[in-house]
Design a protein around this motif. Structure first.
Motif, PDB file in Angstrom:
ATOM      1  N   SER A 165      46.804  51.746  33.820  1.00  0.00           N
ATOM      2  CA  SER A 165      45.509  51.111  33.609  1.00  0.00           C
ATOM      3  C   SER A 165      45.105  51.149  32.134  1.00  0.00           C
ATOM      4  O   SER A 165      44.705  50.135  31.557  1.00  0.00           O
ATOM      5  CB  SER A 165      44.455  51.823  34.460  1.00  0.00           C
TER       6      SER A 165
ATOM      7  N   ARG B  85      40.437  41.114  37.463  1.00  0.00           N
ATOM      8  CA  ARG B  85      40.949  42.477  37.541  1.00  0.00           C
ATOM      9  C   ARG B  85      42.179  42.453  38.443  1.00  0.00           C
ATOM     10  O   ARG B  85      42.537  41.423  38.992  1.00  0.00           O
ATOM     11  CB  ARG B  85      39.894  43.438  38.093  1.00  0.00           C
ATOM     12  N   THR B  86      42.813  43.608  38.613  1.00  0.00           N
ATOM     13  CA  THR B  86      44.030  43.666  39.423  1.00  0.00           C
ATOM     14  C   THR B  86      44.030  44.930  40.264  1.00  0.00           C
ATOM     15  O   THR B  86      43.838  46.033  39.738  1.00  0.00           O
ATOM     16  CB  THR B  86      45.287  43.673  38.519  1.00  0.00           C
ATOM     17  N   ARG B  87      44.259  44.756  41.571  1.00  0.00           N
ATOM     18  CA  ARG B  87      44.475  45.917  42.439  1.00  0.00           C
ATOM     19  C   ARG B  87      45.977  46.195  42.431  1.00  0.00           C
ATOM     20  O   ARG B  87      46.778  45.335  42.790  1.00  0.00           O
ATOM     21  CB  ARG B  87      44.011  45.662  43.864  1.00  0.00           C
TER      22      ARG B  87
ATOM     23  N   VAL C  53      42.180  49.859  41.077  1.00  0.00           N
ATOM     24  CA  VAL C  53      41.773  48.569  40.532  1.00  0.00           C
ATOM     25  C   VAL C  53      41.729  48.725  39.019  1.00  0.00           C
ATOM     26  O   VAL C  53      41.069  49.630  38.489  1.00  0.00           O
ATOM     27  CB  VAL C  53      40.412  48.119  41.095  1.00  0.00           C
ATOM     28  N   ILE C  54      42.465  47.864  38.348  1.00  0.00           N
ATOM     29  CA  ILE C  54      42.590  47.915  36.890  1.00  0.00           C
ATOM     30  C   ILE C  54      41.781  46.770  36.290  1.00  0.00           C
ATOM     31  O   ILE C  54      41.863  45.629  36.753  1.00  0.00           O
ATOM     32  CB  ILE C  54      44.080  47.817  36.484  1.00  0.00           C
ATOM     33  N   ASN C  55      41.009  47.071  35.258  1.00  0.00           N
ATOM     34  CA  ASN C  55      40.180  46.067  34.589  1.00  0.00           C
ATOM     35  C   ASN C  55      41.003  45.266  33.590  1.00  0.00           C
ATOM     36  O   ASN C  55      40.733  45.261  32.383  1.00  0.00           O
ATOM     37  CB  ASN C  55      38.984  46.735  33.901  1.00  0.00           C
ATOM     38  N   ALA C  56      42.024  44.622  34.104  1.00  0.00           N
ATOM     39  CA  ALA C  56      42.909  43.768  33.304  1.00  0.00           C
ATOM     40  C   ALA C  56      43.484  42.718  34.244  1.00  0.00           C
ATOM     41  O   ALA C  56      43.546  42.931  35.462  1.00  0.00           O
ATOM     42  CB  ALA C  56      44.032  44.593  32.680  1.00  0.00           C
ATOM     43  N   SER C  57      43.891  41.614  33.670  1.00  0.00           N
ATOM     44  CA  SER C  57      44.473  40.555  34.490  1.00  0.00           C
ATOM     45  C   SER C  57      45.819  40.989  35.053  1.00  0.00           C
ATOM     46  O   SER C  57      46.454  41.914  34.536  1.00  0.00           O
ATOM     47  CB  SER C  57      44.659  39.286  33.652  1.00  0.00           C
TER      48      SER C  57
ATOM     49  N   GLU D 204      44.733  47.683  30.138  1.00  0.00           N
ATOM     50  CA  GLU D 204      43.381  47.314  29.720  1.00  0.00           C
ATOM     51  C   GLU D 204      43.264  47.169  28.207  1.00  0.00           C
ATOM     52  O   GLU D 204      42.361  46.502  27.723  1.00  0.00           O
ATOM     53  CB  GLU D 204      42.386  48.352  30.238  1.00  0.00           C
TER      54      GLU D 204
END
Length: 153
Positions: A143, A105-107, A13-17, A147
């Motif tokens: 990521s 966020r994005t998986r 899971v990345i903390n970015a759209s 991010e």
């Protein structure tokens, strides 16, 4: 055995759209920054990541570099990207990335396995032992880039 069961899978899971993550994947010149093993990009064909477009890259470290390419097999912008990575004489692998939005966020799910050449004859547990850590690191690098990439207006 189905292809899905045979592929080796990691996710993060990345903390970015999803748009920010996709912007990294859609930037062929950024490929060597997040793909473990790719050391240099020699050329990115116009239209990347359209189906059939290629990135021409080098793998390894100087003075032992292998020059080959990765081509797009399937692309659904901001949702999925499937590529055929060549690294002869070792062979080829099919890699798929899927992006799922999660509240800003994005998986990212990444599957890979050897599909052509000598690499596909390596027993699956040994392939998995090499691919899983490499792909975890690739997603960690993806990521970090996503991010810290500003969203596009």
């Amino acid at each position: 055995m189905s292809t899905e069961m045979a592929t080796i899978r990691v996710e993060r899971v990345i903390n970015a759209s999803r748009e920010q993550v996709w912007s990294v994947l859609a930037d062929g010149w950024a490929y060597a920054n997040w793909v473990v093993g790719a050391s240099a990009i020699r050329d990115v064909e116009a239209g990347w990541p359209a189906v059939g477009a290629q990135i021409h890259h080098s793998v390894g470290a100087w003075p032992v570099l292998l020059s080959d390419s990765t081509s797009v097999l399937e692309c659904e912008p901001q949702t999925s990207l499937t590529m055929q990575a060549r690294g002869w004489p070792l062979g080829e692998a099919t890699i798929s990335l899927t992006l799922e939005p999660l509240d800003g966020r994005t998986r990212v799910t990444m599957t890979e396995d050897a599909t052509r050449g000598p690499g596909r004859f390596v027993p699956r547990p040994l392939r998995q032992a090499a691919i899983v850590p490499r792909n975890r690191e690739s997603l960690r690098r993806l990521s970090l880039i996503a991010e810290n990439r500003a969203p596009r207006d």
